[in-house]
Design a protein around this motif. Structure first.
Motif, PDB file in Angstrom:
ATOM      1  N   LEU A 169       0.831  -1.208   0.000  1.00 36.48           N
ATOM      2  CA  LEU A 169       0.000   0.000   0.000  1.00 36.48           C
ATOM      3  C   LEU A 169       0.867   1.261   0.000  1.00 36.48           C
ATOM      4  O   LEU A 169       0.589   2.230  -0.713  1.00 36.48           O
ATOM      5  CB  LEU A 169      -0.856   0.020   1.261  1.00 36.48           C
ATOM      6  CG  LEU A 169      -2.335  -0.275   1.122  1.00 36.48           C
ATOM      7  CD1 LEU A 169      -3.012  -0.098   2.466  1.00 36.48           C
ATOM      8  CD2 LEU A 169      -2.986   0.599   0.072  1.00 36.48           C
ATOM      9  N   ILE A 176       2.131   1.842  -3.411  1.00 35.48           N
ATOM     10  CA  ILE A 176       1.097   2.352  -4.328  1.00 35.48           C
ATOM     11  C   ILE A 176       0.846   3.839  -4.065  1.00 35.48           C
ATOM     12  O   ILE A 176       0.735   4.650  -4.997  1.00 35.48           O
ATOM     13  CB  ILE A 176      -0.239   1.568  -4.164  1.00 35.48           C
ATOM     14  CG1 ILE A 176      -0.090   0.120  -4.643  1.00 35.48           C
ATOM     15  CG2 ILE A 176      -1.374   2.252  -4.922  1.00 35.48           C
ATOM     16  CD1 ILE A 176      -1.253  -0.778  -4.283  1.00 35.48           C
ATOM     17  N   ARG A 180       1.402   6.967  -6.590  1.00 32.63           N
ATOM     18  CA  ARG A 180       0.362   7.969  -6.910  1.00 32.63           C
ATOM     19  C   ARG A 180       0.906   9.389  -6.715  1.00 32.63           C
ATOM     20  O   ARG A 180       0.556  10.306  -7.442  1.00 32.63           O
ATOM     21  CB  ARG A 180      -0.867   7.777  -6.023  1.00 32.63           C
ATOM     22  CG  ARG A 180      -1.614   6.493  -6.261  1.00 32.63           C
ATOM     23  CD  ARG A 180      -2.364   6.536  -7.576  1.00 32.63           C
ATOM     24  NE  ARG A 180      -3.311   5.452  -7.687  1.00 32.63           N
ATOM     25  CZ  ARG A 180      -3.050   4.288  -8.271  1.00 32.63           C
ATOM     26  NH1 ARG A 180      -1.860   4.059  -8.797  1.00 32.63           N
ATOM     27  NH2 ARG A 180      -3.971   3.346  -8.331  1.00 32.63           N
ATOM     28  N   LYS A 189      -6.708  18.371   4.213  1.00 35.61           N
ATOM     29  CA  LYS A 189      -7.707  17.392   3.770  1.00 35.61           C
ATOM     30  C   LYS A 189      -7.365  16.009   4.334  1.00 35.61           C
ATOM     31  O   LYS A 189      -8.230  15.279   4.818  1.00 35.61           O
ATOM     32  CB  LYS A 189      -7.773  17.337   2.237  1.00 35.61           C
ATOM     33  CG  LYS A 189      -8.765  16.346   1.695  1.00 35.61           C
ATOM     34  CD  LYS A 189     -10.203  16.700   2.090  1.00 35.61           C
ATOM     35  CE  LYS A 189     -11.189  15.604   1.723  1.00 35.61           C
ATOM     36  NZ  LYS A 189     -12.555  15.916   2.150  1.00 35.61           N
ATOM     37  N   GLU A 226     -11.584  12.120  10.981  1.00 35.61           N
ATOM     38  CA  GLU A 226     -12.885  11.450  10.768  1.00 35.61           C
ATOM     39  C   GLU A 226     -12.784   9.948  11.035  1.00 35.61           C
ATOM     40  O   GLU A 226     -13.620   9.374  11.724  1.00 35.61           O
ATOM     41  CB  GLU A 226     -13.290  11.566   9.282  1.00 35.61           C
ATOM     42  CG  GLU A 226     -14.215  12.680   8.930  1.00 35.61           C
ATOM     43  CD  GLU A 226     -14.407  12.716   7.408  1.00 35.61           C
ATOM     44  OE1 GLU A 226     -14.582  11.655   6.780  1.00 35.61           O
ATOM     45  OE2 GLU A 226     -14.352  13.828   6.852  1.00 35.61           O
ATOM     46  N   GLU A 227     -11.746   9.352  10.447  1.00 36.76           N
ATOM     47  CA  GLU A 227     -11.614   7.891  10.578  1.00 36.76           C
ATOM     48  C   GLU A 227     -11.272   7.500  12.020  1.00 36.76           C
ATOM     49  O   GLU A 227     -11.660   6.422  12.476  1.00 36.76           O
ATOM     50  CB  GLU A 227     -10.573   7.341   9.599  1.00 36.76           C
ATOM     51  CG  GLU A 227     -10.813   7.641   8.120  1.00 36.76           C
ATOM     52  CD  GLU A 227     -12.174   7.212   7.576  1.00 36.76           C
ATOM     53  OE1 GLU A 227     -12.894   6.464   8.257  1.00 36.76           O
ATOM     54  OE2 GLU A 227     -12.518   7.658   6.472  1.00 36.76           O
ATOM     55  N   ASP A 283      -9.679   1.799   7.446  1.00 37.53           N
ATOM     56  CA  ASP A 283      -9.773   3.159   6.879  1.00 37.53           C
ATOM     57  C   ASP A 283      -8.769   4.088   7.560  1.00 37.53           C
ATOM     58  O   ASP A 283      -8.095   4.891   6.907  1.00 37.53           O
ATOM     59  CB  ASP A 283     -11.187   3.733   7.091  1.00 37.53           C
ATOM     60  CG  ASP A 283     -12.134   3.426   5.940  1.00 37.53           C
ATOM     61  OD1 ASP A 283     -11.668   2.935   4.897  1.00 37.53           O
ATOM     62  OD2 ASP A 283     -13.348   3.673   6.091  1.00 37.53           O
ATOM     63  N   HIS A 339      -5.524   5.953   5.785  1.00 36.08           N
ATOM     64  CA  HIS A 339      -5.347   7.413   5.731  1.00 36.08           C
ATOM     65  C   HIS A 339      -4.089   7.869   6.475  1.00 36.08           C
ATOM     66  O   HIS A 339      -3.445   8.848   6.081  1.00 36.08           O
ATOM     67  CB  HIS A 339      -6.611   8.121   6.234  1.00 36.08           C
ATOM     68  CG  HIS A 339      -7.739   8.068   5.240  1.00 36.08           C
ATOM     69  ND1 HIS A 339      -8.659   7.053   5.218  1.00 36.08           N
ATOM     70  CD2 HIS A 339      -8.038   8.869   4.186  1.00 36.08           C
ATOM     71  CE1 HIS A 339      -9.503   7.240   4.207  1.00 36.08           C
ATOM     72  NE2 HIS A 339      -9.148   8.344   3.567  1.00 36.08           N
TER      73      HIS A 339
HETATM   74  N1  PRT Z   1      -7.039   0.932   0.774  1.00 41.48           N
HETATM   75  C1  PRT Z   1      -7.595   1.844   0.177  1.00 41.48           C
HETATM   76  C2  PRT Z   1      -8.708   2.542   0.758  1.00 41.48           C
HETATM   77  N2  PRT Z   1      -9.313   2.416   1.955  1.00 41.48           N
HETATM   78  C3  PRT Z   1     -10.269   3.343   1.978  1.00 41.48           C
HETATM   79  N3  PRT Z   1     -10.298   4.053   0.827  1.00 41.48           N
HETATM   80  C4  PRT Z   1     -11.197   5.158   0.450  1.00 41.48           C
HETATM   81  O1  PRT Z   1     -11.263   6.032   1.550  1.00 41.48           O
HETATM   82  C5  PRT Z   1     -12.509   6.653   1.577  1.00 41.48           C
HETATM   83  C6  PRT Z   1     -13.055   6.526   2.984  1.00 41.48           C
HETATM   84  O2  PRT Z   1     -13.651   7.681   3.294  1.00 41.48           O
HETATM   85  P1  PRT Z   1     -15.174   7.692   3.736  1.00 41.48           P
HETATM   86  O3  PRT Z   1     -15.531   6.431   4.439  1.00 41.48           O
HETATM   87  O4  PRT Z   1     -15.359   8.937   4.500  1.00 41.48           O
HETATM   88  O5  PRT Z   1     -15.915   7.710   2.335  1.00 41.48           O
HETATM   89  P2  PRT Z   1     -16.272   8.939   1.396  1.00 41.48           P
HETATM   90  O6  PRT Z   1     -17.715   9.238   1.640  1.00 41.48           O
HETATM   91  O7  PRT Z   1     -15.909   8.545  -0.018  1.00 41.48           O
HETATM   92  O8  PRT Z   1     -15.354  10.153   1.882  1.00 41.48           O
HETATM   93  P3  PRT Z   1     -15.360  11.687   1.450  1.00 41.48           P
HETATM   94  O9  PRT Z   1     -16.396  11.889   0.361  1.00 41.48           O
HETATM   95  O10 PRT Z   1     -15.636  12.460   2.710  1.00 41.48           O
HETATM   96  O11 PRT Z   1     -13.938  11.947   0.962  1.00 41.48           O
HETATM   97  C7  PRT Z   1     -13.419   5.960   0.554  1.00 41.48           C
HETATM   98  O12 PRT Z   1     -13.546   6.780  -0.601  1.00 41.48           O
HETATM   99  C8  PRT Z   1     -12.645   4.694   0.238  1.00 41.48           C
HETATM  100  O13 PRT Z   1     -12.810   4.280  -1.113  1.00 41.48           O
HETATM  101  C9  PRT Z   1      -9.315   3.588   0.034  1.00 41.48           C
HETATM  102  N4  PRT Z   1      -8.904   3.969  -1.201  1.00 41.48           N
HETATM  103  C10 PRT Z   1      -7.845   3.291  -1.749  1.00 41.48           C
HETATM  104  N5  PRT Z   1      -7.187   2.265  -1.094  1.00 41.48           N
HETATM  105  C11 PRT Z   1      -6.005   1.610  -1.700  1.00 41.48           C
HETATM  106  O14 PRT Z   1      -5.266   2.577  -2.421  1.00 41.48           O
HETATM  107  C12 PRT Z   1      -4.996   2.085  -3.725  1.00 41.48           C
HETATM  108  C13 PRT Z   1      -4.929   3.254  -4.672  1.00 41.48           C
HETATM  109  O15 PRT Z   1      -6.206   3.861  -4.756  1.00 41.48           O
HETATM  110  P4  PRT Z   1      -6.486   4.935  -5.914  1.00 41.48           P
HETATM  111  O16 PRT Z   1      -5.582   6.070  -5.668  1.00 41.48           O
HETATM  112  O17 PRT Z   1      -7.943   5.323  -5.760  1.00 41.48           O
HETATM  113  O18 PRT Z   1      -6.241   4.260  -7.216  1.00 41.48           O
HETATM  114  C14 PRT Z   1      -6.140   1.111  -4.035  1.00 41.48           C
HETATM  115  O19 PRT Z   1      -5.729   0.138  -4.965  1.00 41.48           O
HETATM  116  C15 PRT Z   1      -6.391   0.498  -2.675  1.00 41.48           C
HETATM  117  O20 PRT Z   1      -5.484  -0.593  -2.482  1.00 41.48           O
END
Ligand code: PRT
Length: 99
Positions: free
Chosen positions: A12, A15, A19, A41, A48-49, A71, A75
Motif C-alpha cells: 500500500l 502504491i 500515486r 484534507k 474522521e476515521e 480506513d 489514511h
Molecule cells: N485501501 C484503500 C482505501 N481504503 C479506503 N479508501 C477510500 O477512503 C474513503 C473513505 O472515506 P469515507 O468512508 O469517508 O468515504 P467517502 O464518503 O468517499 O469520503 P469523502 O467523500 O468524505 O472523501 C473511501 O472513498 C474509500 O474508497 C481507500 N482507497 C484506496 N485504497 C487503496 O489505495 C490504492 C490506490 O487507490 P487509488 O488512488 O484510488 O487508485 C487502491 O488500490 C487500494 O489498495
C-alpha cells in the motif's frame, strides 16, 4: 505462533508513493495528496476515521472495528507519504520502545 503476513502495508505504501509521483485524475489517493486544502484534507480524513474507529469500538461490532481501523490505517499511510515519513522510520521508533 506463525508470523502474520504484513506485506500489504509495504504494498500500500508503495502504491501511495507511486500515486504521489504519477498523479492521475481517477485516483482517490491523488485527490487527497493534491487537494486544494493541502495537508488539511488528509488530516480531516485521519480525524474522521479516528472518530469512526472510536464509535465502532463503542458499538462492540468486531467487523465494524476492523473496517474503520483499516480506513484509519490507510489514511495514516497517506499522511506518512505526504510528509515523507517511511514505514521503516515508524518501525524504528516502535523498536526503540520495545522493552
Ligand atoms: N485501501 C484503500 C482505501 N481504503 C479506503 N479508501 C477510500 O477512503 C474513503 C473513505 O472515506 P469515507 O468512508 O469517508 O468515504 P467517502 O464518503 O468517499 O469520503 P469523502 O467523500 O468524505 O472523501 C473511501 O472513498 C474509500 O474508497 C481507500 N482507497 C484506496 N485504497 C487503496 O489505495 C490504492 C490506490 O487507490 P487509488 O488512488 O484510488 O487508485 C487502491 O488500490 C487500494 O489498495
Amino acid at each position: 505462533m506463525p508470523e502474520t503476513d504484513l506485506s500489504i502495508f509495504n504494498e500500500l505504501y508503495d502504491i501511495i508513493t507511486e500515486r504521489k509521483e504519477n498523479p492521475s485524475e481517477d485516483s482517490y489517493v491523488c485527490s487527497l495528496l493534491n487537494h486544494r486544502k493541502g495537508i488539511n484534507k488528509i488530516l480531516e480524513k485521519v480525524g474522521e476515521e479516528s472518530i469512526e474507529t472510536i464509535l465502532a469500538v463503542k458499538s462492540e461490532d468486531k467487523e465494524e472495528i476492523i473496517y474503520e481501523s483499516s480506513d484509519l490505517l490507510f489514511h495514516l499511510m497517506v499522511m506518512f507519504v505526504a510528509k515523507g515519513i517511511t514505514l521503516d522510520e515508524i518501525a524504528t521508533e516502535l523498536k526503540k520502545r520495545r522493552k
